[in-house]
Design a protein around this motif. Structure first.
Motif, short mmCIF file in Angstrom:
data_model
loop_
_atom_site.label_atom_id
_atom_site.label_comp_id
_atom_site.label_asym_id
_atom_site.label_seq_id
_atom_site.Cartn_x
_atom_site.Cartn_y
_atom_site.Cartn_z
N ASN A 15 0.80 -1.23 0.00
CA ASN A 15 0.00 0.00 0.00
C ASN A 15 0.82 1.28 0.00
O ASN A 15 0.52 2.22 0.72
N ALA A 16 1.87 1.35 -0.83
CA ALA A 16 2.63 2.59 -0.93
C ALA A 16 1.77 3.67 -1.59
O ALA A 16 1.06 3.40 -2.57
N GLN A 17 1.85 4.89 -1.08
CA GLN A 17 1.08 5.97 -1.68
C GLN A 17 1.59 6.33 -3.06
O GLN A 17 0.85 6.86 -3.88
N GLN A 18 2.88 6.09 -3.32
CA GLN A 18 3.43 6.33 -4.65
C GLN A 18 3.95 5.01 -5.23
O GLN A 18 3.18 4.23 -5.75
N ASP A 19 5.26 4.76 -5.11
CA ASP A 19 5.85 3.56 -5.70
C ASP A 19 6.23 2.56 -4.61
O ASP A 19 6.66 2.95 -3.52
N SER A 20 6.12 1.28 -4.94
CA SER A 20 6.61 0.27 -3.99
C SER A 20 8.13 0.33 -3.89
O SER A 20 8.69 0.36 -2.79
N ILE A 21 8.81 0.33 -5.03
CA ILE A 21 10.27 0.39 -5.07
C ILE A 21 10.66 1.46 -6.11
O ILE A 21 10.20 1.40 -7.25
N ARG A 22 11.47 2.41 -5.70
CA ARG A 22 11.94 3.45 -6.61
C ARG A 22 13.45 3.57 -6.48
O ARG A 22 13.99 3.60 -5.37
N THR A 23 14.15 3.64 -7.61
CA THR A 23 15.60 3.83 -7.58
C THR A 23 15.97 5.01 -8.45
O THR A 23 15.36 5.25 -9.50
N GLU A 24 17.00 5.76 -8.01
CA GLU A 24 17.55 6.87 -8.78
C GLU A 24 19.06 6.83 -8.62
O GLU A 24 19.56 6.96 -7.50
N ASN A 25 19.78 6.65 -9.70
CA ASN A 25 21.23 6.70 -9.62
C ASN A 25 21.68 8.15 -9.65
O ASN A 25 21.50 8.84 -10.64
N ARG A 26 22.29 8.61 -8.56
CA ARG A 26 22.70 10.00 -8.46
C ARG A 26 24.20 10.17 -8.66
O ARG A 26 24.82 11.03 -8.05
N GLY A 27 24.81 9.37 -9.52
CA GLY A 27 26.20 9.64 -9.87
C GLY A 27 27.20 8.59 -9.44
O GLY A 27 28.37 8.90 -9.28
N MET A 28 26.76 7.34 -9.23
CA MET A 28 27.71 6.29 -8.87
C MET A 28 27.58 5.14 -9.85
O MET A 28 26.48 4.74 -10.23
N LEU A 29 28.72 4.62 -10.27
CA LEU A 29 28.72 3.44 -11.12
C LEU A 29 28.32 2.22 -10.32
O LEU A 29 28.71 2.07 -9.17
N GLY A 30 27.55 1.32 -10.96
CA GLY A 30 27.24 0.08 -10.26
C GLY A 30 25.94 -0.53 -10.71
O GLY A 30 25.20 0.03 -11.52
N LYS A 31 25.62 -1.68 -10.16
CA LYS A 31 24.44 -2.43 -10.56
C LYS A 31 23.29 -2.19 -9.60
O LYS A 31 23.47 -1.76 -8.46
N MET A 32 22.08 -2.51 -10.08
CA MET A 32 20.89 -2.51 -9.25
C MET A 32 20.18 -3.83 -9.47
O MET A 32 19.85 -4.19 -10.61
N VAL A 33 19.96 -4.56 -8.39
CA VAL A 33 19.32 -5.87 -8.45
C VAL A 33 18.03 -5.81 -7.64
O VAL A 33 18.05 -5.51 -6.44
N ILE A 34 16.90 -6.10 -8.30
CA ILE A 34 15.58 -6.08 -7.65
C ILE A 34 14.91 -7.40 -7.97
O ILE A 34 14.43 -7.61 -9.10
N GLU A 35 14.88 -8.29 -7.02
CA GLU A 35 14.42 -9.66 -7.30
C GLU A 35 13.56 -10.21 -6.17
O GLU A 35 13.81 -9.93 -4.99
N ASP A 36 12.55 -10.99 -6.55
CA ASP A 36 11.74 -11.78 -5.61
C ASP A 36 11.00 -10.93 -4.59
O ASP A 36 10.78 -11.36 -3.45
N ASN A 37 10.62 -9.72 -4.97
CA ASN A 37 9.83 -8.86 -4.08
C ASN A 37 8.34 -8.98 -4.41
O ASN A 37 7.96 -9.34 -5.52
#
Length: 605
Positions: A411-433
């Motif tokens: 019941n999130a009022q906006q997004d359940s999961i939100r990501t924003e890369n603000r200037g760092m190299l690397g991966k984002m893993v979003i699994e089994d949620n």
């Protein structure tokens, strides 16, 4: 802590020693019975005393024969410091601050010890300062009431003892450091290395902690390689840190007054190592509950946080300023502004790394249930439950090399999961949620690039797999490359969206939406997803806003239901749409070059 304890009692004014016997009185020491204490004057030693609180309570409650005076002595007095023996009343009226601090100071003078707090209500009117090798052990019935004059309840703060500039830039994955002048260092010393650059203007200045392997006059070798570059052109420097070590805070209740103070916090740990906070209840603090800052190796577990909020800036637990290797697990958060945050609006030096937030329960957050605000990587958000209609975003991430796995977000009022890369190299893993009924988007991934950053700040890969998104209000999965307020975009690539189950409400939009908004999105796979949408929008949409494109995507083996099936808009090229099944679809597969489409099936019923 294991040590031998010798128990003595007083008989007729003379000290003697007791031993177990087959007749007499039982006493529990360390959870084990000493068989029957009698009034024979003999000797004994109690070993393997892990649970010193139980021993202490047993000695206080010892029922000795009448002919033996009710006075007990033991070498525990060298280990356990009862605050009541230093003048604490615990009556909820008198100020007990001084008694607590005297006991803590004595533990420091003894090079460590246990400061024991029996049940009672203790009024604390000044900050309690802890030192190395000290355990503040509070009984379950111990309640510490901190008055409005106390902005920090409990503090353990190490110190910077030396600071020098570097004479050579340190490149990433390097262990050699060269300083402008002599620093007295030896193997095992703790140092901090940083410079004044920031990935984004409102992020912390970069830096990291290391241990010294060996040192010369103006050079040293680190135990492990650095993560980042530290440039002499940007003020690269080294600090020698004298940390507070081996702090434990367990049991009891830390109660604030809930009034508005900018730095109102229950526990503050700065330049510390090897800290444990366990089974503590933290309530009514305005700004922060527990705050490790520039701290190495610790955990917070089985704690309860309640009413830690100042609108958006209240944090149950906040990790900041280069903190490394902390495990926050099995805690409960109720009505916090944010339950957990990495960054916490801190602009001090340090990028936090290797942080675990797992198996926690979050209820009624006022902003985000879980967030990584700025300045961190290798963050693990695992198997947490986030409940309530209050939180805007369930899990909001602005860090790289971050793993979000097995969480339930309701019941999130906006997004359940939100990501924003603000200037760092690397991966984002979003699994089994499991994302239950978000008002906007189930999983919203944005690639930001900072125009004021030396980084080419992009996700090197994005993996979104095996998630369940139920009844999303707008979109199921939304991946976009955009600049936001930070400058022009660049390439976002290696986007993998596999085996997700997505349902969008009838009033919503797309199921999976890939958008090159202010930068290209290329080289991805959308495979094996089950997507259900209404009749107005696309189940899967690839869109490039000129001059940017979405290209080189393999869209294969997806099942879509409703809407426009799989659709392309704007700049999109070299995408391969193969082996998909679109049911109840208006157009099936549309707006792709015919050579890029094959072996798909579309039916209207």
């Amino acid at each position: 802590m294991k040590r031998d304890i010798q128990i003595k009692v007083k008989k007729s004014g003379q000290w003697g020693e007791l031993t177990p016997n087959s007749e007499g009185y039982n006493i529990t020491l360390g959870g084990e019975y000493l068989d029957n204490i009698v009034d024979d004057i003999k000797s004994t030693t109690v070993s393997n005393t892990d649970n010193l609180e139980q021993i202490h309570n047993a000695l206080e409650n010892l029922q000795l024969p009448q002919e033996i005076d009710q006075e007990v002595w033991s070498s525990l007095e060298e280990v356990i410091l009862n605050v009541k023996n230093f003048g604490a009343s615990g009556n909820g009226v008198n100020d007990d601050s001084e008694a607590f601090q005297i006991a803590l100071d004595k533990a420091r003078d003894n090079n460590g010890g246990i400061v024991f707090v029996p049940p009672g209500e203790y009024v604390i009117m000044s900050t309690l300062h802890m030192y190395s090798n000290t355990h503040l052990k509070m009984s379950e019935g111990a309640i510490l009431y901190f008055t409005e004059d106390v902005t920090t309840g409990i503090s353990a703060v190490g110190e910077v003892v030396e600071q020098v500039n570097l004479t050579q830039t340190i490149s990433p994955r390097n262990t050699a450091v060269y300083t402008s002048e002599y620093v007295p260092l030896s193997k095992g010393d703790l140092v901090f290395i940083g410079d004044e650059r920031k990935p984004v203007s409102n992020q912390p200045m970069r830096g990291e902690f290391h241990f010294v392997k060996d040192a010369g006059e103006t050079s040293l070798t680190l135990e492990e390689a650095t993560f980042e570059e530290y440039s002499v052109l940007h003020g690269a420097m080294l600090q020698k840190i004298n940390p507070v070590k081996n702090i434990r805070i367990t049991g009891g209740n830390l109660i604030g007054v809930g009034q508005e103070f900018e730095q109102h916090q229950a526990v503050y740990l700065r330049y510390t190592m090897n800290c444990v906070i366990e089974s503590v209840s933290v309530k009514d603090w305005y700004y922060r509950g527990i705050r490790p800052s520039g701290s190495l190796n610790g955990y917070i577990r089985h704690c309860h946080f309640e009413d830690i909020h100042s609108d958006s800036l209240g944090y149950g637990t906040v990790i900041e300023s280069g903190t490394i290797n902390w495990d926050i697990s099995n805690n409960t958060y109720v009505r916090c502004g944010k339950a957990f945050d990495v960054g916490g609006h801190s602009y001090e030096y340090g990028t936090s790394r290797f942080i675990w937030f797992r198996h926690n329960h979050v209820y009624g957050s006022f902003r985000n249930a879980i967030s990584t605000h700025e300045g961190g990587e290798y963050i693990y958000i695992l198997y947490n439950d986030c409940f309530s209609r209050r939180h805007n975003v369930g899990i909001w991430l602005r860090t790289a090399n971050t793993f979000v796995i097995g969480n339930n977000i309701f019941n999130a009022q906006q997004d359940s999961i939100r990501t924003e890369n603000r200037g760092m190299l690397g991966k984002m893993v979003i699994e089994d949620n499991k994302c239950h009924t978000p008002s906007r988007v189930g999983i919203n991934v944005s690639n930001f690039v900072a125009s004021n950053s030396y980084y080419t700040g992009v996700y090197t890969s994005v993996s979104i797999k095996r998630n369940i998104i139920e009844n999303a209000g707008q979109r199921g999965i939304y991946v976009k490359n955009e600049h936001g307020n930070y400058g022009p975009g660049s390439l976002l690539s290696n986007v993998m969206i596999h085996d997700n189950d997505i349902r969008v409400l009838n009033s919503g939009f797309e199921g999976i939406y890939i958008r090159g908004m202010s930068g290209h999105v290329r080289d991805g796979i959308i495979k094996g997803n089950h997507v259900r949408v209404n009749d107005t929008y696309s189940a899967i949409l690839l869109r490039g806003d000129a001059p940017y494109d979405v290209s080189r995507f393999l869209v294969e083996g997806n099942y879509t239901s409703g809407g426009y099936g799989i659709r392309g808009v704007g700049n999109k090229s070299d995408n391969f749409i193969i082996g998909n099944f679109a049911r109840y679809s208006i157009t099936g597969i549309s707006n792709f070059d015919s050579v890029d489409v094959g072996n798909n099936r579309s039916i209207q019923n």
